[in-house]
Design a protein around this motif. Structure first.
Motif, mmCIF file in Angstrom:
data_model
loop_
_atom_site.group_PDB
_atom_site.id
_atom_site.type_symbol
_atom_site.label_atom_id
_atom_site.label_comp_id
_atom_site.label_asym_id
_atom_site.label_seq_id
_atom_site.Cartn_x
_atom_site.Cartn_y
_atom_site.Cartn_z
ATOM 1 N N ARG A 1 0.815 -1.369 0.154
ATOM 2 C CA ARG A 1 -0.109 -0.037 -0.065
ATOM 3 C C ARG A 1 0.770 1.433 -0.060
ATOM 4 N N VAL A 2 2.351 1.120 0.162
ATOM 5 C CA VAL A 2 3.091 2.256 0.154
ATOM 6 C C VAL A 2 3.778 2.388 -1.260
ATOM 7 N N ILE A 3 3.770 3.722 -1.665
ATOM 8 C CA ILE A 3 4.270 4.440 -2.754
ATOM 9 C C ILE A 3 5.422 5.210 -2.249
ATOM 10 N N HIS A 4 6.726 4.751 -2.561
ATOM 11 C CA HIS A 4 8.027 5.310 -2.012
ATOM 12 C C HIS A 4 8.566 6.304 -2.950
ATOM 13 N N CYS A 5 8.807 7.417 -2.542
ATOM 14 C CA CYS A 5 9.498 8.467 -3.358
ATOM 15 C C CYS A 5 10.857 8.815 -2.715
ATOM 16 N N ASN A 6 11.667 9.076 -3.771
ATOM 17 C CA ASN A 6 13.061 9.500 -3.507
ATOM 18 C C ASN A 6 13.713 10.153 -4.540
ATOM 19 N N SER A 7 15.059 10.245 -4.236
ATOM 20 C CA SER A 7 15.912 11.255 -5.104
ATOM 21 C C SER A 7 17.357 11.227 -4.959
ATOM 22 N N PHE A 8 18.341 11.332 -5.747
ATOM 23 C CA PHE A 8 19.510 11.559 -5.699
ATOM 24 C C PHE A 8 19.768 13.162 -5.400
ATOM 25 N N SER A 9 19.051 13.913 -5.127
ATOM 26 C CA SER A 9 19.255 15.530 -5.035
ATOM 27 C C SER A 9 20.200 15.650 -3.851
ATOM 28 N N LYS A 10 19.886 15.036 -2.712
ATOM 29 C CA LYS A 10 20.664 15.200 -1.561
ATOM 30 C C LYS A 10 21.939 14.512 -1.376
ATOM 31 N N THR A 11 22.229 13.133 -2.153
ATOM 32 C CA THR A 11 23.087 12.511 -1.966
ATOM 33 C C THR A 11 24.248 12.713 -3.192
ATOM 34 N N LEU A 12 23.868 13.203 -4.259
ATOM 35 C CA LEU A 12 24.728 13.488 -5.585
ATOM 36 C C LEU A 12 24.302 14.995 -5.719
ATOM 37 N N ALA A 13 23.526 15.601 -6.240
ATOM 38 C CA ALA A 13 23.407 17.101 -6.773
ATOM 39 C C ALA A 13 22.053 17.110 -7.171
ATOM 40 N N PRO A 14 21.355 18.184 -6.816
ATOM 41 C CA PRO A 14 19.903 18.292 -7.151
ATOM 42 C C PRO A 14 19.783 18.869 -8.561
ATOM 43 N N GLY A 15 20.888 19.472 -9.195
ATOM 44 C CA GLY A 15 20.821 19.849 -10.731
ATOM 45 C C GLY A 15 20.612 18.655 -11.686
ATOM 46 N N LEU A 16 21.113 17.289 -11.330
ATOM 47 C CA LEU A 16 20.852 16.249 -11.875
ATOM 48 C C LEU A 16 19.444 15.980 -12.352
ATOM 49 N N ARG A 17 18.436 16.342 -11.322
ATOM 50 C CA ARG A 17 17.059 15.886 -11.248
ATOM 51 C C ARG A 17 16.965 14.582 -11.600
ATOM 52 N N VAL A 18 17.445 13.771 -10.907
ATOM 53 C CA VAL A 18 16.911 12.402 -10.953
ATOM 54 C C VAL A 18 16.540 11.801 -9.581
ATOM 55 N N GLY A 19 15.324 11.350 -9.684
ATOM 56 C CA GLY A 19 14.659 10.697 -8.689
ATOM 57 C C GLY A 19 13.794 9.788 -9.267
ATOM 58 N N TRP A 20 12.769 8.914 -8.178
ATOM 59 C CA TRP A 20 12.272 7.860 -8.342
ATOM 60 C C TRP A 20 11.252 7.358 -7.561
ATOM 61 N N ALA A 21 10.741 6.657 -8.017
ATOM 62 C CA ALA A 21 9.171 6.047 -7.342
ATOM 63 C C ALA A 21 9.213 4.679 -7.348
ATOM 64 N N ILE A 22 8.846 3.800 -6.126
ATOM 65 C CA ILE A 22 8.354 2.498 -6.167
ATOM 66 C C ILE A 22 6.987 2.304 -6.333
ATOM 67 N N VAL A 23 6.665 1.731 -7.397
ATOM 68 C CA VAL A 23 5.343 1.690 -8.079
ATOM 69 C C VAL A 23 4.630 0.297 -7.466
ATOM 70 N N PRO A 24 3.855 0.179 -6.782
ATOM 71 C CA PRO A 24 3.171 -1.051 -6.558
ATOM 72 C C PRO A 24 2.622 -1.566 -7.872
ATOM 73 N N PRO A 25 2.622 -3.145 -7.768
ATOM 74 C CA PRO A 25 2.040 -3.616 -9.147
ATOM 75 C C PRO A 25 0.480 -3.326 -9.425
ATOM 76 N N ALA A 26 -0.224 -3.004 -8.302
ATOM 77 C CA ALA A 26 -1.734 -2.469 -8.766
ATOM 78 C C ALA A 26 -1.858 -1.363 -9.361
ATOM 79 N N LEU A 27 -0.638 -0.448 -9.512
ATOM 80 C CA LEU A 27 -0.586 0.887 -10.131
ATOM 81 C C LEU A 27 0.269 0.891 -11.396
ATOM 82 N N ALA A 28 0.640 -0.289 -11.866
ATOM 83 C CA ALA A 28 1.651 -0.325 -12.844
ATOM 84 C C ALA A 28 1.120 0.378 -14.446
#
Length: 409
Positions: A235-262
């Motif tokens: 039931r959890v959609i997880h959102c995250n990003s490389f902005s804090k660990t690499l650099a925000p200007g790269l604009r690379v993030g991600w979501a973990i999409v549960p199968p029911a929402l694919a």
């Protein structure tokens, strides 16, 4: 010729759901006044891995896949595999999370925006922490959501308060930043997360977990994620990003999409622009493949912990004697400051922030920037960020803030 003003052409969303940003206003005032800023909620430029990323981009140029539309709308398969594996190793993801569940986005903000499009209709109720991230409030408001504030304490969301709200409101999902929250710096302990998950199950509620500060943990590892704790519940959609660990200007993030929402996220991704830049994703993957990520995180945590500790020392020296109460965040970038209980009733941190930046050249973000509507709680709080400021400037900045307080309060 009279300028065309688009008066009859604006959408209802543009007319009714967008508003001025207090953070943008404060950033402008900081620049205009040449002020020291405790307002910037972003990483420090001197910690960006510029040379390593430069080399990674050179390597990525040799990959023929970067020059056309990427064949997989979820993004670079190599980077997605790296994320899925890393999240599993770091107790962030349960066993079912695989590369096909990782959707690469334009920073973590787009991940939240896609969730908003997928789950919100005009008038839908969304539960949010009190306070919460201002840009997410804008995203939800743009989609037409009604944001219901769940009272929080120093351990984050209060489960009993969430239960009381759900007894009278039907909500689409809970939005939470469980680790080192922006703006409050709070972290929810595992036991509280488990209680909130149980409440979500009883009320058939989804959870949107926004966790960009997960790795910036200075006093031990961050607690298990909601995604991991939920396990096969999905039931959890997880959102995250490389902005804090690499650099925000790269604009690379991600979501973990549960199968029911694919089947929902696939067309949403395509309609938002046929994917994201393959070159950047390839370069990020190449960079990550050439470093010890754990060592990179350890270096970041060491430096940001040092900055946090200096900031707390300066606060203890200059602000605590004035009765201003601040928390001690275990990671992330932020400290939440609350004014003394006996401060005059009409005190407004927005007016105080403007006074501080113009009179003493020190910038902070007023509390009401982090609430859907102005509240007494927000009017009596402000956010401080220590991430981007040099420690040499911290004492002067906090001393300026104390002088501003003495003149205003």
């Amino acid at each position: 010729m009279e300028e065309f003003m688009f008066r009859e052409n604006l959408s209802a969303m543009a007319r009714e759901r967008l508003g001025e940003s207090e953070i943008a206003e404060m950033i402008t005032l900081v620049l205009e006044n040449g002020a020291i800023s405790f307002g910037a909620g972003e990483p420090s430029h001197d910690l960006f891995p510029k040379e390593g990323i430069r080399e990674a981009f050179v390597d990525a140029f040799d990959d023929p896949d970067i020059w056309g539309y990427y064949h997989d709308s979820y993004g670079d398969t190599g980077l997605r595999a790296w994320i899925a594996e890393r999240m599993g190793l770091d107790s962030m993801a349960p066993a079912w999370v695989a590369p096909e569940h990782v959707l690469l986005t334009n920073g973590g903000g787009e991940a939240v925006s896609l969730v908003s499009e997928a789950l919100i209709d005009a008038g839908s109720v969304v539960l949010v922490e009190s306070p919460t991230y201002t840009e997410t409030l804008l995203t939800f408001r743009k989609q037409g959501a009604v944001c219901a504030l769940v009272p929080s304490d120093d351990d984050g969301l209060i489960p009993e308060e969430m239960e009381r709200i759900l007894a009278r409101l039907r909500a689409r999902f809970l939005y939470t930043i469980p680790n080192f929250q922006n703006p409050s710096g709070r972290t929810s302990p595992v036991e509280r997360r488990k209680k909130i998950l149980e409440i979500a199950r009883r009320h058939d509620l989804a959870i949107v977990e926004d966790d960009p500060y997960h790795y910036l943990s200075y006093d031990g590892a961050a607690p298990e994620s909601y995604l991991r704790l939920a396990g096969d519940d999905k039931r959890v959609i997880h959102c995250n990003s490389f902005s804090k660990t690499l650099a925000p200007g790269l604009r690379v993030g991600w979501a973990i999409v549960p199968p029911a929402l694919a089947s929902v996220f696939e067309p949403l991704r395509v309609s938002a622009g046929l994917g994201r830049p393959a070159l950047v994703q390839k370069a990020v993957h190449a960079y990550l493949g050439g470093i010890d990520f754990s060592m990179r995180i350890a270096g970041l945590c060491s430096e940001y912990k040092r900055r946090r500790d200096v900031m707390l020392e300066m606060i203890a020296r200059h602000l605590s004697p004035l009765g201003i109460r601040t928390n001690v965040p275990k990671g992330g970038f932020f400290i939440w400051a609350q004014v003394p209980a006996d401060t005059r009733e009409d005190f407004d941190s927005g007016a105080f922030a403007k006074h501080a930046v113009t009179a003493e050249k020190i910038g902070v973000i007023p509390g009401n920037a982090f609430y859907p509507e102005k509240t007494r709680e927000g009017a009596r709080a402000f956010r401080l960020s220590y991430a981007k400021i040099k420690t040499d400037d911290m004492e002067e900045g906090v001393a300026r803030l104390a002088r501003a307080w003495n003149a205003f309060a």
